[in-house]
Design an enzyme around this catalytic site. Structure first.
Site, PDB file in Angstrom:
ATOM      1  N   ASP A   1      37.102  50.425  95.191  1.00  0.00           N
ATOM      2  CA  ASP A   1      37.685  49.006  95.828  1.00  0.00           C
ATOM      3  C   ASP A   1      36.956  48.330  94.544  1.00  0.00           C
ATOM      4  O   ASP A   1      36.812  48.919  93.025  1.00  0.00           O
ATOM      5  CB  ASP A   1      35.586  49.027  96.069  1.00  0.00           C
ATOM      6  CG  ASP A   1      35.720  48.212  97.312  1.00  0.00           C
ATOM      7  OD1 ASP A   1      35.576  47.288  97.336  1.00  0.00           O
ATOM      8  OD2 ASP A   1      34.093  46.945  95.934  1.00  0.00           O
TER       9      ASP A   1
ATOM     10  N   GLU B   1      42.453  49.273  96.172  1.00  0.00           N
ATOM     11  CA  GLU B   1      42.344  48.032  96.314  1.00  0.00           C
ATOM     12  C   GLU B   1      42.887  46.986  95.417  1.00  0.00           C
ATOM     13  O   GLU B   1      41.798  47.068  94.022  1.00  0.00           O
ATOM     14  CB  GLU B   1      40.998  47.969  96.879  1.00  0.00           C
ATOM     15  CG  GLU B   1      40.897  46.406  97.488  1.00  0.00           C
ATOM     16  CD  GLU B   1      39.481  46.262  98.303  1.00  0.00           C
ATOM     17  OE1 GLU B   1      40.057  45.512  98.864  1.00  0.00           O
ATOM     18  OE2 GLU B   1      38.305  46.405  97.666  1.00  0.00           O
TER      19      GLU B   1
END
Length: 669
Positions: free
Chosen positions: A323, A359
């Site tokens: 993330d 990401e």
């Protein structure tokens, strides 16, 4: 570095924590219920920031926490307070979930002991490391993004006591569903222990996604009541079914938030090292959550690497999705594609062969890094998401962008001689509108989040087919179904790795909520009983076609030249008449039709045509004939192109060898 956390021996337990600036660190030992402090023992400095103590007679199952003392100067990033119990950053199990309480954020001297408010780490033996097996998942496969709790909370076949847990993913009904979709790996949204943001409890809400971690190794007891063994068994069961497991991990921030947040672990041990700070002592906020983990510090890097190794060795996972991954590559605040942590992950003997997905953005300076992560990192491709939505929304001049995205986004990933795409193609994810909502809501509807609809993205590239939200108008219902099918077919026709969020295959809806992180309820729970089985059937068909046609999942960039051993170009881009697109066609602002024809299919050197009619009008398509072959639908019950192709439709056509009776015939539609 010397081992941190709890190390169990036959004689007792060694407990160790790291801090460069604490003057004293203690370990608090609790009773079996974790509600009474039995002893408080001071750790001894061992050098290089390590504080440790061997406690003779202490056995596996002991519950404990740390306390630290030193300067208390929040304006300088120093938060030492012996009244704050601190959960061990290396804890591999905790005895209860985290629960936010305002007293956890009290200033030194203004609050009581926080031990009753926090879970306790449990010292336990880890299972024997698993044999090193190569990951099942490979680039080009289907990643299935799963919110563990929401996925099975309403599944009628899952026993009630198991719903919402990691163990439920190993249920035969779930495995059957995953196999029908051709899932290569499930990507589990965060399953490590997290805490609610402080504004949620007063609203009667709780974090449903888990992107607010406290301890990186310990699983959340709500998701894994069976602890690490539950994850390990589920991974093994899925592996037996040919399905890998990827963990979505959050190393960019923690639930300790900003200067008004709670002191739970890292902040109380050594905030200046574990978090990035500005020169004036304030917290850097490149994550939008209030703090940013200092992934350029060697101690933090080792903690991240230890966490990754832990889940590979003891649970057997295939890999990880990171993330806000630029945080892992920031050195002194700037992203570096060869940052020490990114390099260490790639070169680590335990981690080097794992699936790594980034990401590739955060909100800090220079935070958008799509295409800049090093090989072998795969990257979430938001340009794919946006361009595919724009094309099917009907935006003008999108046919060139559509072709680029179908082909693997070479303008982003063909760098430094790279010949394969690292794109993870997706149309919808957990963060944003569900696929069904993209075609039903032109605007976000986040009122249930309690922020007057101010949260979440405003530009969703969505459309509503004439009516916002739910409708009984059959024409609009049919149009939305067709749009969903078209979006899904485009995804499955795209070269490279693809990602589907759980439930999008059967029409999950969040009622227009594009930021449903705080909705641990029917807004995010998948409605298995009410799922759109017709849409699910379409998705299964697209998945079967993709599995049978490796050219669709190949990650090699297309060149327009024949592959080795073939006389047919690897790709040709055609108009609806079967003619190659020329410069005028590529720049035609009103063009909404395209044929991608892939060559070199199978031993017979056949061709595959992906016929795309993005217009709302019917259109006759003609495919180029070839002696001894004819065109037919790639699936038995798929539409043919012998009649005009309806608008908003994608059709897969395969070239088949003609039999002796019709060797001269070419069925070109």
């Amino acid at each position: 570095m010397t081992s941190l956390g709890a190390t169990i021996t036959n004689e007792g337990i060694r407990l160790a924590a790291w801090s460069s600036s604490a003057r004293r660190i203690w370990v608090s030992i609790f009773n079996d219920e974790g509600n009474r402090e039995l002893d408080r023992l001071e750790l001894r400095p061992e050098g290089e920031g390590v504080h440790a103590l061997f406690v003779a007679g202490l056995a596996a199952g002991a519950r404990y926490g740390f306390r630290a003392d030193g300067d208390y100067a929040p304006e300088q990033g120093l938060w030492f307070d012996p009244d704050k119990l601190l959960v061990d950053p290396y804890a591999v199990e905790i005895d209860r979930p985290y629960a936010y309480d305002g007293r956890l954020a009290a200033r030194r001297g203004e609050g009581a002991d926080t031990a009753p408010l926090l879970p306790k780490a449990i010292a336990g033996f880890l299972p024997e490391p698993l044999a090193a097996l190569p990951p099942l998942f490979r680039s080009g496969g289907l990643v299935y993004e799963v919110p563990v709790r929401a996925f099975t909370m309403l599944h009628p076949d899952i026993p009630k006591h198991q719903r919402g847990t990691i163990a439920a993913l190993a249920h035969p009904a779930i495995i059957e569903h995953l196999k029908r979709l051709g899932v290569g790996a499930v990507e589990l949204m965060p399953v490590t222990a997290s805490v609610d943001e402080r504004h949620l409890p007063p609203l009667g809400l709780r974090n449903a996604w888990g992107y607010n971690p406290v301890t990186f190794m310990a699983l959340d007891p709500r998701l894994a009541p069976g602890g690490l063994a539950e994850l390990r068994q589920t991974v093994a069961t899925l592996r037996d079914a040919g399905i890998g497991v990827i963990l979505d991990l959050v190393f960019n921030h923690t639930g300790e938030s900003d200067r008004f947040g709670p002191t739970l672990s890292l902040r109380g041990l050594d905030s200046p090292v574990y978090y990035r700070h500005w020169p004036d002592g304030s917290l850097v906020n490149d994550t939008g959550t209030g703090n940013t983990v200092a992934c350029d510090h060697p101690v933090v890097q080792e903690m991240v690497l230890d966490t990754l190794r832990h889940f590979v060795r003891h649970a057997g996972v295939d890999g990880f999705r990171f993330d806000l991954a630029p945080i892992l590559g920031r050195v002194g605040g700037s992203f570096d594609t060869d940052a020490p942590l990114l390099r260490a992950i790639r070169n680590d003997p335990v981690l080097g062969d794992r699936v790594l997905i980034a990401e590739p953005w955060d909100i800090g300076p220079g935070g958008y890094q799509l295409g800049n992560f090093p090989t072998p990192f795969l990257e979430w491709n938001d340009k794919y998401r946006d361009d595919i939505r724009r094309f099917w929304r009907g935006d003008r001049g999108m046919v060139g962008a559509l072709a680029t995205r179908l082909a693997g986004s070479s303008e982003i990933f063909a760098k430094a001689g790279q010949q394969t795409s690292r794109s993870v193609n997706f149309i919808a994810a957990h963060d944003g509108m569900a696929l069904a909502d993209i075609v039903a809501y032109q605007h976000k509807h986040n009122e249930a989040n309690g922020e007057q609809n101010r949260d979440g993205h405003d530009d969703n590239l969505s459309w509503n087919n004439g009516v916002e939200g739910e409708t009984r108008d059959q024409g609009i219902v049919t149009a939305r179904f067709d749009d969903q099918c078209a979006l899904l077919a485009t995804l499955f026709a795209s070269r490279g790795t693809i990602m589907l969020t759980a439930g999008d295959e059967f029409g999950r809806t969040q009622k227009g909520n594009n930021n449903a992180y705080a909705q641990d309820n029917e807004i995010t729970w998948l409605d298995w009983a009410g799922r759109d089985q017709a849409l699910e059937k379409c998705t299964v068909l697209f998945a079967a076609i993709r599995r049978s046609m490796p050219a669709l999942s190949d990650t090699l960039f297309l060149t327009g030249q024949p592959l080795a051993g073939s006389e047919i170009p690897d790709v040709a881009w055609l108009t609806e008449t079967g003619a190659p697109l020329d410069e005028t066609d590529w720049h035609d602002q009103e063009r909404h039709r395209l044929v991608m024809m892939l060559g070199g299919i199978g031993d017979e050197d056949r061709r595959l045509a992906v016929v795309i009619n993005g217009d709302r009008r019917k259109c006759m398509f003609t495919l180029p004939p070839r002696q001894g072959f004819f065109w037919s639908p790639a699936a038995a019950d798929a539409p043919d192109i012998s009649r005009p192709v309806p608008g908003r439709m994608v059709i897969f056509m395969i070239e088949r060898k003609a039999g002796p009776a019709n060797a001269e015939g070419n069925h070109d539609g």
